[in-house]
Write an enzyme that holds these catalytic residues in place. Structure first.
Site, PDB file in Angstrom:
ATOM      1  N   ASP A 240      59.902 -72.031 -18.754  1.00  5.71           N
ATOM      2  CA  ASP A 240      61.149 -72.797 -18.746  1.00  5.71           C
ATOM      3  C   ASP A 240      62.279 -71.988 -18.137  1.00  5.71           C
ATOM      4  OD1 ASP A 240      62.808 -75.029 -19.389  1.00  5.71           O
ATOM      5  OD2 ASP A 240      63.568 -73.909 -21.109  1.00  5.71           O
TER       6      ASP A 240
ATOM      7  N   ASP B 131      66.817 -76.866 -14.044  1.00  6.59           N
ATOM      8  CA  ASP B 131      66.152 -77.045 -15.340  1.00  6.59           C
ATOM      9  C   ASP B 131      64.743 -77.580 -15.141  1.00  6.59           C
ATOM     10  OD1 ASP B 131      65.478 -77.364 -17.956  1.00  6.59           O
ATOM     11  OD2 ASP B 131      66.973 -78.883 -18.421  1.00  6.59           O
TER      12      ASP B 131
END
Length: 478
Positions: free
Chosen positions: A358, A160
């Site tokens: 992301d 992440d």
């Protein structure tokens, strides 16, 4: 004399006609160059193959020697898509699998738009019972295989780039979700060490508390998910050839929300507590294989980016260090640069807006005005595609059930410095069932933040040059 004039006139007309013909051919060529072909058959074959996989993927981990400093070594670990791990059978139904992915993605984006991780106003010791109920569906779509402890045990950790704190579920569990690997046991590791309340790692936490001079942490996400436990240090191993001691991480005894399958989360953000920051990495990169692929790629630290990378500036947001903002300046469809106001991609004085890259978000989100322009231009340049309504968060879908390949307008991102990154057709037109319904894989958002998601990153090595503050994109480098 008259014949000479007539010949000259005919010649000039011929030249003019040839000029018009060449101009027409050139225009036609430019028009055709604004299109690509989507291999419908290959996409459907891969989608239908998700449930036929019968074995876990092979993992490969390397320790590579380089001249980078500090540190003076490079690390490479295997990276897998969620589908390759066969975490859930979804009743052997690709539509159910897609809906689950999009449900996770909606929750993820809500979290980012709320500028999360955020605090909840509660102290970690007050969160010993669930505060959010719901079915665990899994966090993230890509997992790194890393070793934790001494002796090292291997765990699948969701990567992440939108989080800093790394954590994994720990025994004993007050509340733990189902994961693929056995629960990590601190008591079985000789290198596990709880952190004190006054340590710099504990002080760096956004939310922390102290109990018997032991640091407690809490990370809460915008969808109601959270993890709570002891903040400690441990040895992290990258395959059998390399390890890093004393990495701060959360030992989660109470974990609720969209995390099932993974043992925890590997924080790759830009903050002080992220893994790249703790191991003093000068760069890291990953290449995400197709979401339905059984193959794997790598997550690498301190390796040189490919020489053909499309390099864009990494921008700073004075109000947050976690997210990686990129200097996106425009989008083109079918070779046409769209007229998008520059402020649509800029970070505001209040820290809102901008464009982040992301790994945890699947579908690229664009501000509503931008998305509408991109979608409508795409549709106007492809009126021959057979419409098939909408699906979940996708408002533009097509029926390709009788097609093997289709011609579609190209989509490209333009970055500061004049660099252009074409997006593969298979990264923006994706199957949502086994029969041939494909959807335009972008979505609008009412918030000011734009997010380049992992669907549009698939098949591209994304390199984060932390030392020089650049982000590189190199297609076909998995």
């Amino acid at each position: 004399m008259a014949e000479t004039n007539i010949d000259a006139l005919s010649a000039s007309r011929l030249v003019f006609i040839l000029f018009l013909l060449m101009s027409s051919l050139s225009s036609s060529s430019q028009h055709l160059s604004g299109y690509q072909h989507l291999d419908v058959s290959a996409s459907l074959q891969q989608a239908n193959g998700v449930f036929s996989q019968s074995q876990q993927p092979t993992t490969v981990d390397h320790l590579l020697t380089t001249n980078s400093s500090p540190p003076n070594f490079s690390l490479s670990i295997s990276l897998h898509s969620r589908s390759s791990l066969l975490l859930t059978d979804y009743s052997k139904n690709y539509t159910s699998l897609t809906l689950s992915r999009l449900s996770r993605d909606k929750a993820r984006v809500r979290s980012l738009l709320l500028n999360n991780p955020t605090t909840t106003g509660r102290r970690p010791e007050q969160l010993q019972s669930p505060v959010f109920s719901g079915t665990s569906q899994g966090s993230g779509e890509y997992f790194a295989r890393i070793g934790v402890g001494q002796p090292a045990n291997q765990y699948y950790m969701a990567i992440d780039t939108g989080s800093d704190v790394s954590w994994l579920q720990c025994d004993p569990c007050s509340d733990c979700y189902q994961q693929t690997d056995p629960i990590y046991k601190p008591s079985s590791s000789s290198t596990y060490k709880p952190l004190g309340c006054n340590t710099q790692q504990c002080v760096a936490l956004e939310v922390s508390a102290c109990r018997t001079n032991s640091c407690l942490y809490q990370v809460s996400y915008g969808d109601g998910s959270y993890t709570v436990g002891n903040f400690a240090t441990e040895t992290i191993s990258f395959g059998q050839y390399g390890s890093v001691p004393a990495v701060a991480f959360g030992c989660g005894h109470d974990n609720v929300g969209l995390f099932s399958g993974s043992a925890g989360l590997l924080g790759l953000g830009g903050g002080r507590l992220s893994l790249p920051s703790q191991i003093k990495a000068t760069s890291f990169s990953y290449c995400l294989v197709d979401k339905d692929s059984r193959s794997f790629s790598t997550l690498e630290f301190n390796t040189a980016p490919p020489g053909d990378s499309v390099v864009a500036p990494m921008l700073k947001n004075a109000l947050t260090s976690t997210y990686f903002y990129v200097g996106l300046t425009g989008i083109s469809v079918g070779g046409r640069a769209l007229k998008i106001p520059s402020n649509m991609f800029e970070i505001g004085a209040d820290g809102k807006g901008g464009v982040i890259v992301d790994s945890g978000t699947a579908v690229t989100r664009l501000r509503t005005e931008v998305y509408t322009l991109v979608r409508d231009t795409f549709k106007s340049m492809s009126p021959y595609l057979r419409s098939a309504g909408r699906f979940s968060l996708f408002d533009t879908c097509y029926d390709f059930s009788s097609e093997t390949t289709v011609k579609v307008p190209m989509i490209s991102f333009q970055f500061a410095g004049g660099k252009t990154l074409p997006v593969r057709p298979s990264n923006f037109l994706i199957p949502v069932d086994e029969q041939g319904k494909f959807c335009f894989a972008f979505a609008g958002t009412s918030g000011p933040l734009n997010i380049i998601g992992n669907l549009q990153q698939q098949g591209t090595r994304v390199s984060y040059d932390l030392a020089n503050r650049n982000i590189g994109f190199s297609p076909n480098k998995c």
